[in-house]
Design a protein around this motif. Structure first.
Motif, PDB file in Angstrom:
ATOM      1  N   ARG A  94       1.978 -10.540   7.004  1.00 37.88           N
ATOM      2  CA  ARG A  94       1.524  -9.487   6.140  1.00 37.88           C
ATOM      3  C   ARG A  94       2.344  -8.072   6.889  1.00 37.88           C
ATOM      4  O   ARG A  94       2.601  -7.625   7.632  1.00 37.88           O
ATOM      5  CB  ARG A  94       0.128  -8.194   6.697  1.00 37.88           C
ATOM      6  CG  ARG A  94      -0.759  -8.828   6.160  1.00 37.88           C
ATOM      7  CD  ARG A  94      -2.118  -8.341   6.507  1.00 37.88           C
ATOM      8  NE  ARG A  94      -2.442  -7.069   7.686  1.00 37.88           N
ATOM      9  CZ  ARG A  94      -3.148  -8.348   8.610  1.00 37.88           C
ATOM     10  NH1 ARG A  94      -3.505  -9.373   8.729  1.00 37.88           N
ATOM     11  NH2 ARG A  94      -3.352  -7.248   9.550  1.00 37.88           N
ATOM     12  N   TYR A 121       7.645   5.789   8.320  1.00 39.56           N
ATOM     13  CA  TYR A 121       6.679   5.186   8.312  1.00 39.56           C
ATOM     14  C   TYR A 121       6.338   6.744   7.473  1.00 39.56           C
ATOM     15  O   TYR A 121       5.894   6.807   5.727  1.00 39.56           O
ATOM     16  CB  TYR A 121       5.468   4.233   8.210  1.00 39.56           C
ATOM     17  CG  TYR A 121       5.502   3.161   8.966  1.00 39.56           C
ATOM     18  CD1 TYR A 121       5.854   2.929  10.405  1.00 39.56           C
ATOM     19  CD2 TYR A 121       4.279   2.374   8.930  1.00 39.56           C
ATOM     20  CE1 TYR A 121       6.554   1.841  10.582  1.00 39.56           C
ATOM     21  CE2 TYR A 121       4.660   0.793   9.255  1.00 39.56           C
ATOM     22  CZ  TYR A 121       5.639   0.798  10.370  1.00 39.56           C
ATOM     23  OH  TYR A 121       5.850  -0.427  11.363  1.00 39.56           O
ATOM     24  N   LYS A 179       0.850  -1.225   0.091  1.00 43.71           N
ATOM     25  CA  LYS A 179      -0.216   0.121   0.066  1.00 43.71           C
ATOM     26  C   LYS A 179       0.421   1.199   0.341  1.00 43.71           C
ATOM     27  O   LYS A 179       2.160   1.354   0.193  1.00 43.71           O
ATOM     28  CB  LYS A 179      -0.649  -0.343   1.512  1.00 43.71           C
ATOM     29  CG  LYS A 179      -0.066   0.050   2.605  1.00 43.71           C
ATOM     30  CD  LYS A 179      -1.488  -0.231   3.561  1.00 43.71           C
ATOM     31  CE  LYS A 179      -0.279  -0.149   5.165  1.00 43.71           C
ATOM     32  NZ  LYS A 179      -1.666   0.483   6.169  1.00 43.71           N
ATOM     33  N   GLY A 181       5.242  -5.210   5.841  1.00 42.24           N
ATOM     34  CA  GLY A 181       5.604  -3.466   5.293  1.00 42.24           C
ATOM     35  C   GLY A 181       6.548  -3.263   5.683  1.00 42.24           C
ATOM     36  O   GLY A 181       7.951  -2.979   5.207  1.00 42.24           O
ATOM     37  N   ILE A 182       6.732  -2.889   6.852  1.00 39.50           N
ATOM     38  CA  ILE A 182       8.223  -1.872   7.011  1.00 39.50           C
ATOM     39  C   ILE A 182       9.459  -2.300   7.241  1.00 39.50           C
ATOM     40  O   ILE A 182      10.413  -1.852   6.397  1.00 39.50           O
ATOM     41  CB  ILE A 182       8.280  -1.105   8.824  1.00 39.50           C
ATOM     42  CG1 ILE A 182       8.800  -0.035   8.206  1.00 39.50           C
ATOM     43  CG2 ILE A 182       7.837  -2.063   9.796  1.00 39.50           C
ATOM     44  CD1 ILE A 182       8.890   1.218   7.566  1.00 39.50           C
ATOM     45  N   SER A 222       4.795  -6.015  10.280  1.00 38.55           N
ATOM     46  CA  SER A 222       6.071  -6.385  11.305  1.00 38.55           C
ATOM     47  C   SER A 222       6.374  -6.685  12.960  1.00 38.55           C
ATOM     48  O   SER A 222       7.204  -6.926  13.083  1.00 38.55           O
ATOM     49  CB  SER A 222       7.119  -5.197  10.751  1.00 38.55           C
ATOM     50  OG  SER A 222       6.636  -5.519   9.379  1.00 38.55           O
ATOM     51  N   TYR A 258       5.033   1.877   0.215  1.00 38.95           N
ATOM     52  CA  TYR A 258       5.835   2.596   1.433  1.00 38.95           C
ATOM     53  C   TYR A 258       7.080   3.853   0.411  1.00 38.95           C
ATOM     54  O   TYR A 258       7.602   3.343   1.377  1.00 38.95           O
ATOM     55  CB  TYR A 258       6.612   2.002   2.172  1.00 38.95           C
ATOM     56  CG  TYR A 258       5.719   1.411   3.334  1.00 38.95           C
ATOM     57  CD1 TYR A 258       4.600   0.593   2.852  1.00 38.95           C
ATOM     58  CD2 TYR A 258       6.222   1.586   4.224  1.00 38.95           C
ATOM     59  CE1 TYR A 258       4.127  -0.329   3.303  1.00 38.95           C
ATOM     60  CE2 TYR A 258       5.455   0.711   5.611  1.00 38.95           C
ATOM     61  CZ  TYR A 258       4.404  -0.531   4.665  1.00 38.95           C
ATOM     62  OH  TYR A 258       3.298  -0.915   6.189  1.00 38.95           O
TER      63      TYR A 258
HETATM   64  C1  PLP Z   1      -3.958  -3.695   8.227  1.00 39.60           C
HETATM   65  C2  PLP Z   1      -2.287  -3.596   7.528  1.00 39.60           C
HETATM   66  N1  PLP Z   1      -1.870  -5.025   8.133  1.00 39.60           N
HETATM   67  C3  PLP Z   1      -0.390  -4.789   7.892  1.00 39.60           C
HETATM   68  C4  PLP Z   1       0.062  -3.535   7.596  1.00 39.60           C
HETATM   69  C5  PLP Z   1       1.963  -3.678   8.153  1.00 39.60           C
HETATM   70  O1  PLP Z   1       2.986  -3.378   8.539  1.00 39.60           O
HETATM   71  P1  PLP Z   1       3.650  -3.043   9.478  1.00 39.60           P
HETATM   72  O2  PLP Z   1       4.385  -2.148   7.972  1.00 39.60           O
HETATM   73  O3  PLP Z   1       3.947  -2.323  10.165  1.00 39.60           O
HETATM   74  O4  PLP Z   1       4.860  -4.370   8.800  1.00 39.60           O
HETATM   75  C6  PLP Z   1      -0.474  -2.584   8.009  1.00 39.60           C
HETATM   76  C7  PLP Z   1       0.365  -1.325   7.860  1.00 39.60           C
HETATM   77  O5  PLP Z   1       0.003  -0.300   8.339  1.00 39.60           O
HETATM   78  C8  PLP Z   1      -1.346  -2.131   8.189  1.00 39.60           C
HETATM   79  O6  PLP Z   1      -2.727  -1.525   7.872  1.00 39.60           O
END
Ligand code: PLP
Length: 369
Positions: free
Chosen positions: A218, A353, A35, A220-221, A203, A39
């Motif tokens: 899931r 982020y 999304k 992301g960071i 994460s 990033y």
């Molecule tokens: C619903 C959901 N899942 C997963 C993530 C990924 O989070 P991260 O970047 O901390 O791994 C986010 C990030 O905002 C999220 O809103």
């Protein structure tokens, strides 16, 4: 070259993916979170490289993001973690994009639209276990989930949730969410008579909460090289993105010279001021005024005066030798010096982020590696 650019090292991304997969093992899937244009890194290129290295599930926040990503990762499944409008049902089925179901009203509307097109829509049910944002709350689960499971045109394939807090010093908070998730998941599986694909961790939970891994995470960071914290030695992730530009003017000024709006900084000695064509319009936060540093000729140089919309000014010291055209690193490495998004975040009272996702999409992304 007046504008800044973003250098995205897909080789570093690939290494990060490999390290994350190694730690996850065979049993738990990795769903990269792409999304916010991955990033800020560029969702298409990140998705394409991740798919080439064996990833077949992706996560976006919005349907538009999923539709934009789809051609780059054809064959992969994309999960949309926001609320998808029921009018998109045909598109979702045709494109293999999976929405989450977030409320009874949403479920009923998706079901009706799917029925009207003679379709069965694959969905994941989102449980709100304590985030207070999207999904069925634990308070309503027992009453509402049986009605959701009875909707004939929804093919419930997965169940998910999201942690509000993963704090190793206060494990009870995540523990309560895990319990609520366990209850909601068990109820759904009992109602449907089959096992569901379950995912809850992002994460931080992936790092700190092995009980929360379920079928997939899931991430992301961490993918982008941030957030490993105390795990950095065992999980040597590298930042994927650098942000660079060039000096567009240098002036040698006397002591007492004012710089920027309202002269919030004055030189204390004769010095060289370098001007750089980048400002808060590009995502370089105004909160970095008189606080941030950039790298020029391998050394840290303070941002002086206020960050303005399109330009910032940097104190290079007397006789710096810095010239128009010299490369400037806003985020990244130059010789032995480094500045990364968590440093800027600390200065601005925010998180990496926000620093990454604020880098404006209008800036060119250059892909290497
Ligand atoms: C619903 C959901 N899942 C997963 C993530 C990924 O989070 P991260 O970047 O901390 O791994 C986010 C990030 O905002 C999220 O809103």
């Amino acid at each position: 070259m007046n504008h800044s650019w973003v250098e995205v090292d897909l080789g570093a991304l690939q290494d990060n993916l490999r390290l994350l997969r190694q730690r996850l093992g065979e049993q738990v899937g990795l769903m990269p979170v792409l999304k916010a244009n991955a990033y800020g890194h560029g969702a298409l290129e990140v998705g394409r490289r991740a798919q080439q290295t064996g990833t077949h599930w992706f996560v976006t926040a919005h349907l538009q993001e999923a539709l934009g990503l789809k051609p780059a990762v054809d064959g992969a499944r994309i999960l949309v973690m926001g609320v998808v409008e029921p009018t998109a049902v045909e598109l979702l089925v045709a494109q293999n994009i999976i929405p989450i179901v977030t409320s009874e009203e949403h479920a009923v509307a998706l079901n009706a639209e799917a029925g009207a097109h003679g379709l069965r829509l694959p969905v994941h049910v989102k449980l709100d276990t304590g985030m207070g944002r999207l999904g069925f709350t634990w308070l309503e689960a027992d009453a509402v989930l049986p009605r959701i499971c009875a909707l004939p045109n929804l093919d419930i394939q997965g169940v998910c949730s999201h942690f509000a807090a993963v704090d190793p010093d206060d494990p009870a908070r995540a523990g309560v969410q895990l319990e609520r998730f366990g209850h909601g998941r068990a109820l759904l599986e009992q109602l449907l008579g089959r096992r569901l694909f379950a995912h809850m961790s992002s994460s931080r939970a992936f790092l700190h909460l092995p009980e929360g891994l379920f079928d997939a995470v899931r991430i992301g960071i961490l993918l982008y090289g941030y957030g490993a914290g105390a795990f950095q030695d065992e999980l040597p992730l590298r930042p994927v993105l650098q942000w660079k530009t060039r000096v567009i003017q240098v002036k040698s000024v006397p002591a007492g010279f004012p710089v920027g709006y309202y002269g919030s900084w004055h030189s204390s000695e004769p010095t060289d001021i370098a001007t750089i064509a980048l400002g808060y319009d590009d995502g370089y936060l105004r909160a970095l005024s008189n606080k941030g540093h950039v790298l020029i000729r391998g050394a840290r140089r303070p941002v002086v005066g206020r960050v303005s919309m399109n330009w910032i000014t940097v104190d290079c010291g007397p006789g710096s030798g810095i010239r128009v055209g010299d490369e400037v690193v806003l985020l990244g490495r130059q010789e032995a010096a480094e500045i990364w998004a968590d440093e800027l975040a600390g200065l601005c009272g925010t998180i990496a982020y926000e620093i990454l996702t604020c880098i404006h999409p209008h800036l060119e992304r250059r892909y290497i590696g």
